[in-house]
Write a protein that holds these residues in place. Sequence first.
Motif, PDB file in Angstrom:
ATOM      1  N   VAL B 288     -15.902   2.349 -20.600  1.00  9.46           N
ATOM      2  CA  VAL B 288     -14.904   3.384 -20.877  1.00  9.46           C
ATOM      3  C   VAL B 288     -14.541   3.363 -22.355  1.00  9.46           C
ATOM      4  O   VAL B 288     -14.151   2.326 -22.902  1.00  9.46           O
ATOM      5  N   LEU B 289     -14.685   4.530 -22.969  1.00 10.39           N
ATOM      6  CA  LEU B 289     -14.323   4.668 -24.377  1.00 10.39           C
ATOM      7  C   LEU B 289     -13.205   5.694 -24.460  1.00 10.39           C
ATOM      8  O   LEU B 289     -13.417   6.875 -24.181  1.00 10.39           O
ATOM      9  N   GLY B 290     -12.013   5.239 -24.798  1.00 15.04           N
ATOM     10  CA  GLY B 290     -10.896   6.171 -24.887  1.00 15.04           C
ATOM     11  C   GLY B 290      -9.582   5.439 -24.975  1.00 15.04           C
ATOM     12  O   GLY B 290      -9.553   4.258 -25.340  1.00 15.04           O
ATOM     13  N   SER B 291      -8.484   6.140 -24.658  1.00 11.52           N
ATOM     14  CA  SER B 291      -7.110   5.629 -24.606  1.00 11.52           C
ATOM     15  C   SER B 291      -6.376   5.751 -25.936  1.00 11.52           C
ATOM     16  O   SER B 291      -6.965   6.050 -26.974  1.00 11.52           O
ATOM     17  N   CYS B 292      -5.064   5.470 -25.854  1.00 16.37           N
ATOM     18  CA  CYS B 292      -4.218   5.493 -27.049  1.00 16.37           C
ATOM     19  C   CYS B 292      -4.601   4.370 -28.002  1.00 16.37           C
ATOM     20  O   CYS B 292      -4.203   4.368 -29.166  1.00 16.37           O
ATOM     21  N   THR B 293      -5.373   3.397 -27.523  1.00 15.49           N
ATOM     22  CA  THR B 293      -5.822   2.321 -28.404  1.00 15.49           C
ATOM     23  C   THR B 293      -7.055   2.744 -29.193  1.00 15.49           C
ATOM     24  O   THR B 293      -7.087   2.629 -30.428  1.00 15.49           O
ATOM     25  N   ASN B 294      -8.069   3.229 -28.514  1.00 15.32           N
ATOM     26  CA  ASN B 294      -9.367   3.474 -29.161  1.00 15.32           C
ATOM     27  C   ASN B 294     -10.030   4.743 -28.655  1.00 15.32           C
ATOM     28  O   ASN B 294     -11.122   4.708 -28.096  1.00 15.32           O
ATOM     29  N   GLY B 295      -9.380   5.869 -28.889  1.00 23.97           N
ATOM     30  CA  GLY B 295     -10.001   7.135 -28.496  1.00 23.97           C
ATOM     31  C   GLY B 295     -10.018   8.123 -29.661  1.00 23.97           C
ATOM     32  O   GLY B 295     -10.085   9.325 -29.473  1.00 23.97           O
ATOM     33  N   ARG B 296      -9.955   7.565 -30.877  1.00 24.69           N
ATOM     34  CA  ARG B 296      -9.878   8.438 -32.058  1.00 24.69           C
ATOM     35  C   ARG B 296     -11.270   8.677 -32.664  1.00 24.69           C
ATOM     36  O   ARG B 296     -12.257   8.094 -32.230  1.00 24.69           O
ATOM     37  N   ILE B 297     -11.286   9.537 -33.683  1.00 25.86           N
ATOM     38  CA  ILE B 297     -12.564   9.940 -34.281  1.00 25.86           C
ATOM     39  C   ILE B 297     -13.409   8.743 -34.705  1.00 25.86           C
ATOM     40  O   ILE B 297     -14.603   8.674 -34.425  1.00 25.86           O
ATOM     41  N   GLU B 298     -12.803   7.755 -35.363  1.00 22.13           N
ATOM     42  CA  GLU B 298     -13.627   6.643 -35.836  1.00 22.13           C
ATOM     43  C   GLU B 298     -14.227   5.853 -34.663  1.00 22.13           C
ATOM     44  O   GLU B 298     -15.292   5.243 -34.803  1.00 22.13           O
ATOM     45  N   ASP B 299     -13.538   5.882 -33.524  1.00 21.79           N
ATOM     46  CA  ASP B 299     -14.049   5.177 -32.344  1.00 21.79           C
ATOM     47  C   ASP B 299     -15.237   5.920 -31.739  1.00 21.79           C
ATOM     48  O   ASP B 299     -16.231   5.313 -31.330  1.00 21.79           O
ATOM     49  N   LEU B 300     -15.102   7.249 -31.687  1.00 21.50           N
ATOM     50  CA  LEU B 300     -16.211   8.057 -31.158  1.00 21.50           C
ATOM     51  C   LEU B 300     -17.403   7.998 -32.114  1.00 21.50           C
ATOM     52  O   LEU B 300     -18.561   7.989 -31.690  1.00 21.50           O
ATOM     53  N   GLU B 301     -17.099   7.911 -33.409  1.00 27.75           N
ATOM     54  CA  GLU B 301     -18.175   7.866 -34.414  1.00 27.75           C
ATOM     55  C   GLU B 301     -19.007   6.600 -34.240  1.00 27.75           C
ATOM     56  O   GLU B 301     -20.240   6.655 -34.198  1.00 27.75           O
ATOM     57  N   VAL B 370     -16.349  -2.501 -18.866  1.00 25.27           N
ATOM     58  CA  VAL B 370     -16.008  -2.875 -20.245  1.00 25.27           C
ATOM     59  C   VAL B 370     -15.314  -1.673 -20.851  1.00 25.27           C
ATOM     60  O   VAL B 370     -15.843  -0.560 -20.797  1.00 25.27           O
ATOM     61  N   SER B 371     -14.126  -1.896 -21.384  1.00 29.29           N
ATOM     62  CA  SER B 371     -13.277  -0.765 -21.730  1.00 29.29           C
ATOM     63  C   SER B 371     -12.620  -0.941 -23.086  1.00 29.29           C
ATOM     64  O   SER B 371     -12.205  -2.050 -23.457  1.00 29.29           O
ATOM     65  N   SER B 372     -12.481   0.178 -23.809  1.00 30.65           N
ATOM     66  CA  SER B 372     -11.795   0.125 -25.099  1.00 30.65           C
ATOM     67  C   SER B 372     -10.294   0.310 -24.946  1.00 30.65           C
ATOM     68  O   SER B 372      -9.587   0.491 -25.925  1.00 30.65           O
ATOM     69  N   THR B 373      -9.794   0.282 -23.706  1.00 33.23           N
ATOM     70  CA  THR B 373      -8.366   0.493 -23.453  1.00 33.23           C
ATOM     71  C   THR B 373      -7.589  -0.788 -23.729  1.00 33.23           C
ATOM     72  O   THR B 373      -8.089  -1.676 -24.430  1.00 33.23           O
ATOM     73  N   ASN B 374      -6.401  -0.913 -23.174  1.00 30.58           N
ATOM     74  CA  ASN B 374      -5.524  -2.011 -23.595  1.00 30.58           C
ATOM     75  C   ASN B 374      -5.002  -2.904 -22.479  1.00 30.58           C
ATOM     76  O   ASN B 374      -4.227  -3.819 -22.744  1.00 30.58           O
ATOM     77  N   ARG B 375      -5.380  -2.642 -21.229  1.00 33.62           N
ATOM     78  CA  ARG B 375      -4.880  -3.511 -20.151  1.00 33.62           C
ATOM     79  C   ARG B 375      -5.975  -3.799 -19.139  1.00 33.62           C
ATOM     80  O   ARG B 375      -6.733  -2.893 -18.776  1.00 33.62           O
ATOM     81  N   ASN B 376      -6.010  -5.037 -18.692  1.00 33.85           N
ATOM     82  CA  ASN B 376      -7.047  -5.452 -17.739  1.00 33.85           C
ATOM     83  C   ASN B 376      -6.428  -6.144 -16.533  1.00 33.85           C
ATOM     84  O   ASN B 376      -7.035  -6.993 -15.911  1.00 33.85           O
ATOM     85  N   PHE B 377      -5.189  -5.745 -16.206  1.00 36.81           N
ATOM     86  CA  PHE B 377      -4.466  -6.366 -15.096  1.00 36.81           C
ATOM     87  C   PHE B 377      -5.180  -6.089 -13.769  1.00 36.81           C
ATOM     88  O   PHE B 377      -5.957  -5.138 -13.664  1.00 36.81           O
ATOM     89  N   ILE B 378      -4.855  -6.885 -12.766  1.00 37.14           N
ATOM     90  CA  ILE B 378      -5.445  -6.696 -11.434  1.00 37.14           C
ATOM     91  C   ILE B 378      -5.179  -5.263 -10.954  1.00 37.14           C
ATOM     92  O   ILE B 378      -4.036  -4.815 -10.937  1.00 37.14           O
ATOM     93  N   GLY B 379      -6.232  -4.562 -10.599  1.00 39.21           N
ATOM     94  CA  GLY B 379      -6.073  -3.215 -10.048  1.00 39.21           C
ATOM     95  C   GLY B 379      -5.730  -2.133 -11.054  1.00 39.21           C
ATOM     96  O   GLY B 379      -5.512  -0.989 -10.677  1.00 39.21           O
TER      97      GLY B 379
END
Lengths: 170, 416
Positions: B288-301, B370-379
């Motif tokens: 997953v590529l996205g979220s308020c953490t890493n979903g901006r232009i430089e991340d997509l680039e 594997v995710s560019s987001t910010n939380r990996n809690f159970i569920g």
Amino acid sequence: MSDVKLVLRGRVRAVLGENIDTDLIYPGRFLNVTDREKTAEHLFELAYPEIRAGLQAGEFIVAGKNFGCGSSREQAAAALKFAGAGAVVAGSFARIFYRNAINLGLPAVVSAEAHAGCEVGDELEIGLTQGVIRNLTKGTELRAAALDPRAVELLEAGGLIPYLKKKYAA
Amino acid sequence: MGLTPMTLPMTMAEKILARASGREAVRPDEIVVANVDLAMSHENADLVRKSFLEIGVSQVWDASKIVIIFDHRIPAESEKTATTHKAVREFAAAQGIENFYDVGRGGICHQVLAERGHVRSGMVVVGTDSHTTTHGALGAFATGIGATEMAGVWTEGKLWFKVPSTIRIEVEGEFRPWISAKDLILYIIGKLGADGADYRAVEFDGPAIRRMTQASRMVLANLSMEMGAKVAFTPVEEMGPDPGAQYERTLRVDAGRDVAEPQIACPHSVDNVKPLSAVGDLEVHQAVLGSCTNGRIEDLEVAARVVAGRQVHKRTRLVVIPASQQVYREAMKLGYLETLMAAGAIINPPGCGPCVGVHQGILAAGEVCVSSTNRNFIGRMGSKDSFVYLASPAVVAASAIAGRLAHPAEVEAAHV
Ligand code: SF4
């Protein structure tokens, strides 16, 4: 005026570990439930459904440090309150959860000693303003942080909404 | 002779709270009542609305300072959500809240708030979302609050705060290839722990920070929430801490030496951080590529660069979510979306998507993401028996191609 007593008595329903996050307390998929009372139906739904199932009114949840970390979702505190928890006692609280709990009228008690000093089923007497927890089952006394006057004022009013209601809508 | 209050040097957090509470100076642990400059909510504006109506005040304190942005469930994925959306929409209209970003007008609340110029340095910003700390990258004292508390802000326009003490984090050295702000902040969270900055302010500074883009600085401020920070600042031109300000502690990091490898936050907590090589062989079912953490232009680039001319592995789905409409359009113009789609990625509409486990990419039991987001809690992203590994956009893209957790350099070297 007060619907929260400053000395609480009840049994320990659950003793949980550290960093109990708000997704564990209240999973994100139920965030579109915006009736506060109904949030109780999803308390600990994924991780510990048995806690909700057995929770009796006024019972306590005890945990290690950083309880309520993660999201700002108020449903986590609301679900505990409306499922009947009398208080949450933890080594420490994540700040947003702590504020949410007090604002909703759910006592949140900081005690570094409670986690090691309590077992499920123990009967506790918590003096919110005295900063002491008596474990009546074990005959021990555990230190806790006394609630600050601002929190006591909100709890005594029944939470932030009734507090503001009185202030503005009188 | 001691210093007079006016000359007491203050941190960023202290300066802003002093100004907002009408004091000359404040010190950690003091309680202040601060005027709020900006109050942001997303869908949970419905909860705020209900609490506000219960209080019984007819008009919000200042409609021009309230921003509402739908992002968690857009477009509405269920009738229940559609109903709350509708209620908020009508409330915003009735209250004259003009800064309302409906479906198709905005994107993830933090990205929209920043890119539409709502935030300025020195402001007190509160949001009914924990990652409101993001706006410390723009020099604002920005923090998350609950819905009922926000109803109080809508009523009174002010809120009490305990003045936080500040942890200073100085970063020097040069980032190695493929290493980014995400790796740095995961490394720091791993060091300090999930409660390492509870109730504290964080100030990032140092040459490595000053060379970073605005988008990368937002990554640091955003993820500081995951170590409990109340607010987190990166340097801004308009204001800085006073020389001689008092810090609770100072942490020094060498970006090249300490963060030599991509950092991975392993299940199920954000402080369970390991360098990539220590995680071992790991098959990946969703990236997953996205979220308020890493979903901006430089991340997509960077992701487009990694996947260009390659194919996403057959056992893996690559889900891409541009953080906002604006990011989406720019990525389209620059050809990043074309490249990602040609590799086999699916592009979701701008919003939170699967980050909060509601829709658009939910995990089944046993699946690894594997995710560019910010939380990996159970569920967090689906089944309680799924596994989320947090990583940088480059690692997410590389792992999608390899079908297992991979370093972008490996994918690049494989010439596939
Ligand atoms: S992208 Fe994820 S972390 Fe960010 S605001 Fe949306 S749900 Fe929250």
